[in-house]
Each structure stands twice: as structure tokens, then as C-alpha cells.
Write a protein that holds these residues in place. Structure first.
Motif, mmCIF file in Angstrom:
data_model
loop_
_atom_site.group_PDB
_atom_site.id
_atom_site.type_symbol
_atom_site.label_atom_id
_atom_site.label_comp_id
_atom_site.label_asym_id
_atom_site.label_seq_id
_atom_site.Cartn_x
_atom_site.Cartn_y
_atom_site.Cartn_z
ATOM 1 N N GLU A 16 37.113 16.987 10.011
ATOM 2 C CA GLU A 16 35.858 16.731 9.151
ATOM 3 C C GLU A 16 34.497 16.081 10.274
ATOM 4 O OE1 GLU A 16 33.539 12.583 6.669
ATOM 5 O OE2 GLU A 16 35.920 12.852 7.412
ATOM 6 N N ILE A 17 33.906 16.911 9.966
ATOM 7 C CA ILE A 17 32.260 17.063 11.414
ATOM 8 C C ILE A 17 31.068 15.870 10.115
ATOM 9 C CG2 ILE A 17 31.864 19.266 10.690
ATOM 10 C CD1 ILE A 17 30.488 19.491 13.627
ATOM 11 N N VAL A 18 30.657 15.343 11.094
ATOM 12 C CA VAL A 18 29.981 14.553 10.250
ATOM 13 C C VAL A 18 27.955 14.762 11.110
ATOM 14 C CG1 VAL A 18 28.466 12.597 9.158
ATOM 15 C CG2 VAL A 18 30.715 13.367 8.872
ATOM 16 N N VAL A 19 26.933 15.242 10.701
ATOM 17 C CA VAL A 19 25.902 15.391 11.789
ATOM 18 C C VAL A 19 24.872 14.558 10.419
ATOM 19 C CG1 VAL A 19 24.774 17.196 12.279
ATOM 20 C CG2 VAL A 19 26.653 17.889 12.063
ATOM 21 N N PRO A 20 24.170 14.486 11.453
ATOM 22 C CA PRO A 20 23.329 13.270 11.045
ATOM 23 C C PRO A 20 21.724 13.663 10.678
ATOM 24 C CG PRO A 20 23.751 12.485 13.291
ATOM 25 C CD PRO A 20 24.303 13.448 13.523
ATOM 26 N N VAL A 21 21.015 13.907 10.039
ATOM 27 C CA VAL A 21 19.620 14.563 10.055
ATOM 28 C C VAL A 21 19.077 13.147 10.245
ATOM 29 C CG1 VAL A 21 17.813 15.755 7.645
ATOM 30 C CG2 VAL A 21 20.503 15.909 7.733
ATOM 31 N N VAL A 22 18.078 13.694 11.303
ATOM 32 C CA VAL A 22 16.604 12.200 12.129
ATOM 33 C C VAL A 22 15.786 12.841 11.620
ATOM 34 C CG1 VAL A 22 16.154 11.511 14.419
ATOM 35 C CG2 VAL A 22 18.808 11.516 13.464
ATOM 36 N N SER A 23 15.255 11.847 10.715
ATOM 37 C CA SER A 23 13.333 12.323 10.254
ATOM 38 C C SER A 23 12.608 12.387 11.832
ATOM 39 C CB SER A 23 13.211 11.002 9.506
ATOM 40 O OG SER A 23 12.813 9.586 10.056
ATOM 41 N N THR A 24 11.109 12.879 11.393
ATOM 42 C CA THR A 24 10.580 12.755 13.137
ATOM 43 C C THR A 24 9.715 11.311 13.247
ATOM 44 O OG1 THR A 24 8.381 13.198 11.307
ATOM 45 C CG2 THR A 24 8.794 15.104 11.777
ATOM 46 N N ASP A 25 10.067 10.856 12.777
ATOM 47 C CA ASP A 25 9.942 9.151 12.796
ATOM 48 C C ASP A 25 11.538 8.613 13.320
ATOM 49 O OD1 ASP A 25 11.302 8.155 10.469
ATOM 50 O OD2 ASP A 25 9.892 7.102 10.215
ATOM 51 N N ARG A 26 12.569 9.627 13.911
ATOM 52 C CA ARG A 26 13.384 8.898 14.704
ATOM 53 C C ARG A 26 14.417 7.952 13.488
ATOM 54 N NH1 ARG A 26 13.237 9.585 20.800
ATOM 55 N NH2 ARG A 26 11.419 10.815 20.766
ATOM 56 N N SER A 30 25.425 5.598 15.289
ATOM 57 C CA SER A 30 24.741 5.965 16.666
ATOM 58 C C SER A 30 24.121 7.150 16.523
ATOM 59 C CB SER A 30 26.573 7.060 17.122
ATOM 60 O OG SER A 30 26.907 7.658 16.504
ATOM 61 N N ALA A 31 23.219 7.205 15.322
ATOM 62 C CA ALA A 31 22.593 8.660 15.700
ATOM 63 C C ALA A 31 23.740 10.006 15.859
ATOM 64 C CB ALA A 31 21.401 8.098 16.258
ATOM 65 N N ARG A 32 24.621 10.295 16.080
ATOM 66 C CA ARG A 32 25.104 11.206 16.754
ATOM 67 C C ARG A 32 26.061 11.961 15.593
ATOM 68 N NH1 ARG A 32 26.366 9.746 23.017
ATOM 69 N NH2 ARG A 32 24.180 11.090 23.648
ATOM 70 N N THR A 33 26.573 13.092 16.138
ATOM 71 C CA THR A 33 27.431 14.222 15.299
ATOM 72 C C THR A 33 29.206 13.657 15.613
ATOM 73 O OG1 THR A 33 26.268 16.390 15.586
ATOM 74 C CG2 THR A 33 28.790 16.049 14.982
ATOM 75 N N GLN A 34 29.558 13.253 15.133
ATOM 76 C CA GLN A 34 31.154 12.891 13.889
ATOM 77 C C GLN A 34 31.904 14.256 14.075
ATOM 78 O OE1 GLN A 34 31.879 9.492 15.481
ATOM 79 N NE2 GLN A 34 29.274 10.046 15.887
ATOM 80 N N LEU A 35 32.475 14.975 15.460
ATOM 81 C CA LEU A 35 33.829 15.585 15.351
ATOM 82 C C LEU A 35 35.387 14.990 15.317
ATOM 83 C CD1 LEU A 35 33.269 19.233 16.299
ATOM 84 C CD2 LEU A 35 35.135 18.153 15.756
ATOM 85 N N VAL A 36 35.661 14.883 13.917
ATOM 86 C CA VAL A 36 37.467 14.546 13.688
ATOM 87 C C VAL A 36 37.747 15.722 14.127
ATOM 88 C CG1 VAL A 36 38.360 12.401 12.595
ATOM 89 C CG2 VAL A 36 36.140 12.575 13.094
ATOM 90 N N ASP A 37 38.873 15.659 14.699
ATOM 91 C CA ASP A 37 40.275 16.808 13.989
ATOM 92 C C ASP A 37 41.499 16.599 13.157
ATOM 93 O OD1 ASP A 37 39.028 18.713 16.081
ATOM 94 O OD2 ASP A 37 39.912 18.280 17.292
ATOM 95 N N ASP A 38 41.496 15.135 13.715
ATOM 96 C CA ASP A 38 41.928 14.458 12.237
ATOM 97 C C ASP A 38 41.642 12.286 11.703
ATOM 98 O OD1 ASP A 38 44.573 13.363 11.172
ATOM 99 O OD2 ASP A 38 46.309 13.369 13.109
ATOM 100 N N VAL A 39 41.509 13.134 10.239
ATOM 101 C CA VAL A 39 41.143 12.197 10.126
ATOM 102 C C VAL A 39 42.063 10.412 10.174
ATOM 103 C CG1 VAL A 39 39.103 13.099 8.801
ATOM 104 C CG2 VAL A 39 41.472 12.725 7.528
ATOM 105 N N ASN A 40 43.451 11.242 9.966
ATOM 106 C CA ASN A 40 44.560 10.081 9.776
ATOM 107 C C ASN A 40 44.227 8.814 11.567
ATOM 108 O OD1 ASN A 40 45.127 10.291 7.491
ATOM 109 N ND2 ASN A 40 46.356 12.023 7.673
ATOM 110 N N ALA A 41 43.773 9.599 12.234
ATOM 111 C CA ALA A 41 43.776 8.903 13.761
ATOM 112 C C ALA A 41 41.800 8.466 13.871
ATOM 113 C CB ALA A 41 43.966 10.110 14.925
ATOM 114 N N PHE A 42 41.269 8.421 12.713
ATOM 115 C CA PHE A 42 40.116 7.803 12.868
ATOM 116 C C PHE A 42 40.357 6.733 12.628
ATOM 117 C CE2 PHE A 42 35.801 7.163 11.915
ATOM 118 C CZ PHE A 42 34.761 7.789 13.507
#
Length: 168
Positions: free
Chosen positions: A122-132, A97-109
């Protein structure tokens, strides 16, 4: 050049959490000022973040080494999954998705990959290069439920945006 500071707990008020992030990120940018090696930079970021927050139980990066494959990169904490195929897990979803995922309960994901049985949020944030391209994701796991919120998201997204510009 790590600034002397006490690690911040999840119970800290929003204003204190915001101030703490600002100080941590100031330290990160000072440490990375002349750094041009992306592995050294990611290692430094993982270390600084992990030791700055008591609720960061696993802090690290998964690098996209080829389309659809994440490989564990620099991290702090117990062993992580070595490889994750996109779109599996929270990390794979962040890449897809190239978007941050903020998960309050990993068992529900749906599709969560349990690299650690103690992880609750868990929180997972993408690192996007200058060429996207998503070149990596910052993955932070907590053994506490709903440990991450808007302030974590805001500062970690700012951090990853800057990493993407500096280390395409």
C-alpha cells in the motif's frame, strides 16, 4: 478526454514507469483544468490512476470530514472501509504524520486495517490544503507485495501536492 494507453504493470522498468506517470498526470491536469468541485476532481483522479496501472487494485481517497475521522471518498475497486479513525491503519498514520506511508508488506505494518484480505502492499499520500491541514489521503492498495517504489511515491506526492493547492 482520457488518453488511450495500455495499463502499466508492476514489472515495468523505472524509466517506463516514470514516462507512464507523466502521461497519466498530463491527462489528469487536462481533465481538471476548469474543475472547481473537489469531489469531481477526486473522482477523476481515482479513475484515471486506477485504470492506468495494473497493480492498482484499490485506488481512492479518504476525506478527513472532521479532525480524527476519515470517510471513504471517491474510489475505484472493491469496497473500502467506510470510516477510519486517526491514527489507525496506514491512512490514519499518514494523516497523523502528514507524510507518505509506503508499505511493502501490510501484514508487517502494526495496526494495519484489512479492508481487503487480498491487499499485500500500500501507498498512502496526504493531500494537504494551503492552510496546512490534511484534508484527504490518496490510498492505493496492491494485491502484489512491494508493488510501490520511489517513482510511484514521487509522482503521487506531486499529484497530491497540486490537489491540495487546487482544492483546499
Amino acid at each position: 478526454m482520457q488518453l488511450a494507453r495500455e495499463p502499466l504493470s508492476v514489472e515495468a522498468p523505472a524509466a517506463e514507469r516514470d514516462r507512464h506517470y507523466r502521461a497519466v498526470l498530463e491527462s489528469v491536469w487536462a481533465l481538471l483544468e476548469d474543475e472547481d468541485d473537489h469531489i469531481a476532481a477526486l473522482s477523476t483522479v481515482a479513475c484515471e490512476l486506477h485504470h492506468a496501472f495494473t497493480y492498482f487494485d484499490w485506488t481512492g481517497f479518504y476525506r478527513q470530514v472532521r479532525p480524527g475521522l476519515l470517510v471513504v471518498g471517491p474510489y475505484q475497486g472493491g469496497h473500502g472501509c467506510l470510516r477510519i479513525e486517526v491514527p489507525h491503519g496506514v491512512c490514519g498514520k499518514a494523516v497523523e504524520s502528514a507524510r507518505t506511508q509506503l508499505v511493502d508488506d501490510v501484514n508487517a505494518f502494526e495496526g494495519h486495517i484489512a479492508c481487503s484480505t487480498t491487499t499485500r502492499s500500500e501507498i498512502v499520500v496526504p493531500v494537504v490544503s494551503t492552510d496546512r491541514r490534511v484534508v484527504a489521503v490518496l490510498d492505493v492498495d496492491s494485491d502484489q507485495p512491494a508493488a510501490f517504489g520511489a517513482i510511484d511515491r514521487e509522482h503521487l506526492e506531486t499529484l497530491c501536492r497540486e490537489l491540495g493547492r487546487r482544492f483546499p
